[in-house]
Design a protein around this motif. Sequence first.
Motif: not given
Lengths: 735, 360
Positions: B316-321
Amino acid sequence: MISALTDAVSIIMTPAGVLMLLAGSVVGLVFGMLPGLGASQAMILLLPFTYGADPHYAILLFVAVMSSASFGGSLPAILINTPGTPANVCTTFDGYPMARRGEAARAIVVSGLSCLVGSIVGAMALFSLIPVISHVITAFGARETFWLVVFGIAMISLSAKGNTLKGLVAGGFGLLLAFVGRNYVFPGERFTFGIDFLYDGVPMAALLVGMFAVVPMVFLGAKRSVVDTGLAEPTVLAAGFRSQARRGALDVWRYRYGALRGSVLGVLLGIIPAVGGATASFVNYLMSKQLSRNGSEFGKGSPEGLIASETANDAKDGGALMPTLAFGIPGDPNTAVLLGALLMHGVALGRPLFDNNLPMVVIIVLGLVLGQILVSVFGVLTGPFISRITTISSYYLVPVVVTCALIGSYLFRNNVWDTTIVVIAAVFGYCLTQFNYPVISLVLGFLLGVEAERAFIQTLIMSQGSYAGLFEGGVVWGIITIMVLSFLGAWAINKRRAVRAGVPVTVTGPSGAEAGETGDAVASDMQSVSRSAAGGGASSNGEGQPGEELPGEEQPGRPRLGREQRMATGFAAVLLAAGLAFFIGSRGYEGDMGLFPGAVSGLVCVLLVIVLASEMSPRLRTALAKIDGGADAFQANGTSDLSAAALRKHGRVLAWAAAFTAAMIYAGFLAFPVMITAYIWRTGRATLKPALIIGAAMAVLLVVFGTAAPTMFWTGALPELIPDLLGGGRIPALF
Amino acid sequence: MQARFSLPAAALTAAALVLAGCASDDDDDTPADGNGPDAAPTAGQPDADLEFPTGTVRIVVGSGPGSTMDTMARGLAPRLQELWGESVVVDNVPGANQSAGYHEVAGADPDGHTLFISVHGTMGIHDQLGTIDPGWQEFEWFGTLLEEPWTFYSAADGSIETLDDLLAEDVIRYGDSGYESPINPVALTFFEAFGKDFIFTPGYDPGDAQQSVLTGEQHIVGRDAAQMLRGGIDGDFRALLVFSHEPNEFQPEAMTLADVEDEYGVSIPDMEIFQLGFPIGTTPGTPPEIVDFLADSIVTLIEEDEPFQQWIQDNHMVGSVRSELIGRETTQQKVAAVTEQYAEFGMDGIQQRLEAGTVD
């Protein structure tokens, strides 16, 4: 739930999972067989080695150790009349007579299957709790948690029969040690004396290793072998292994209801903090004897008696894990170490565990059963042969265990100074043991100290400084009521016992020494259990009659009471000075930083004044013992031996442990082979050959270890001699 | 007889213990996706002329296993190992609120073989309080691996369903790890903007802070969306307010700072300290070309490495990484901005402000 079960099975069935199960079962079996050692020692030695490993595999290893140790302890109980763990004393009552009449294999099978039944029932009870636990935990906020911690420490102290005051003092010191270092509520540090490596607190692994692993070695090191071979009479297997095994299996089937009843009782007793396997085993043994139509056969080689002993003992693990996993309150030393393992591996307890990490819970449940299956099969097939491990010379065992303890304490956080804490903890733990302050109370206080303060302060903050906030809510009052009733109940039982016994206690020495207790069978049995528990190597009574006075350990040169009294008084005075130092130190901290340590140290000082007075006044000691459940300390701890000869021997082992530590700091892990060789050669007065063989074996293992895991290997502070193996290490600044 | 059984027993005991030690080390080295440690370097690795790394690379994490930092490190390690063809191990050095790990890396050889993953806010507050040496800006940061806005959560089955409900409370109760927690400046900004009284309870472990909301002890807890989703506990909580003017794709139902301005007329500027960022850096004094190589390697993983991209999605790190958050200059600018905002906020008196609980 189903997905958690699937996940857990898939983890366990990996090669690493199977390896952990196998390794845990074998280590648990071996440590269980060695009197004076047990599951808690095995786990504490393994603990730092698993740091950095996947928590699921690490916890699987520990649960397998925990599950298998009690069966391991039953093998020498059956075969050589020497209980491997305190919980196996009852096993000797019927197991050894069976072995003597040529039915050793039958007894081992009965023991193995009974342990298995107990484990399965315990695991099922734990498993069945999963769906409701989240709702129960939600009822426990900060104030409820605070009282639960107080309840846990109080129960542990209460369980130290005749020693409640000293138990509370030890628990208080455990709390105070937990306050050393960074404060988890307020910014800043406390009680570090400017020592950098104490900023994160007293290292848990070093403290546990020192108290649980090195202290038993101090006492073992004073003896030639782990088991007194003069007392142990090895039995041999008669022919007809298969038929005996079949009869053993049929025995368990015939007494299946008794086995189930004992298991359920074991689970219920296990839930109560401080009830260990020994108590569960005894209570069920005596109850089964009363209920059985063949009660008169108990103690004469009755399979039913053996089943009664083993089922409750193993089932209590499932019960003891419930408060451990749900609230972080361990039920006994094994779960206390398991709690330490869970904390070190970053496993959140309580609702986060049951909500987010259910596979971990299922792994624990399955590990209990699978570990037991493995050890039962292994033990039944090899028990008669492998149990001869109990004849190991202490000269070999002590240096190897001390080495593993020091390496393990270093691995916890790669700080070489931590090894000094091992030695300090060992010396402190040794003194506590000698003067009958229960070490388990201290460890529990230490493990729960941060939580206790945190919950206390948080409750005060939320109630905006009102102490009345600590007493709000039905759950809080429920816990307080149970705690008060427990103390009143214990007091009433002790009073009744005293009246029944006539002259309850004759206390003539500081260590409780000459107790003339003539209490009931349970009390007598419990004393015997404690004696063999702490002593390690005490043989059970020859004919295995429950309720009879067991022969005590030989007490050479014992006692010069005046000197012992002075020593006990002196130690209490030292503790009082330490308590006062904490109290004064607490007052120097701003705001609420010193509030809880001040309250705890103040209480400890008050208790210590009473202890000090009782050490100086035999009359006061007798009066306190009447209230507190019979004889003080000596009955609760048969290890205590303050004779000059014993002190010299113990001091020598402690000095060796300190020398091992100094050598390791300077020359790294590769100093150990040299030190082990020197220890065996000097202390064992053996020829150089076995000393060299063991030293060389350790050297090979360490070189392999250093090559495989260079970041975990301490090379020593001396100039670099062999890259990555010897020399060139950097010692962290102490201040 | 005695010696015959004593020797193997001692060896068995020692072997079992050492075996466990080796097993734990093996676990560290085993890549999560099953790729072996001796996999060959890929062709497109950054700056092929540079002789780096020349041995095992350690990623030091200032917390125990299981934290977001640790998760990130364990996601990176096997992919970097494959990219470089050298062992990459994760080393947990918890203690002193991450400063133990910081000091360990700061004192290592400046050759780029020791990396550190941390939290911008925690390090920034340490810097303000003077508890780290060398200072935060002197460290060789070369990227922010993950960045998400802080979010206020309440219990899903509790009485606080909206921001209105929260503001209707006479006193808002919230808790976290300590006075130096990076959520505190965020929360204080909010309380001061709305003029709300509050009670702050310190001392919670991360899981316990969330639990305290579920037990009803606290009204809200500050967390990031990915952490809630990764833990599978997002269903137990309700996202009330995300500290960003842009909506968060994982918490679309939460109000944003822009919504707050529209609905309440309260203006809260978007600040760097409202972002929960996880920087990666190495020892001060490391040659710039090595630091750039490290940054380029991370960018390569984010932009080209499919297994790593899948790992980002799974966690659930899409857009955050994002690769634009990687690079020496970008990260140094971020560090400088956070430092300035913390200085402006005044971290020195934060304990007193939190203990007072009453907004002037």
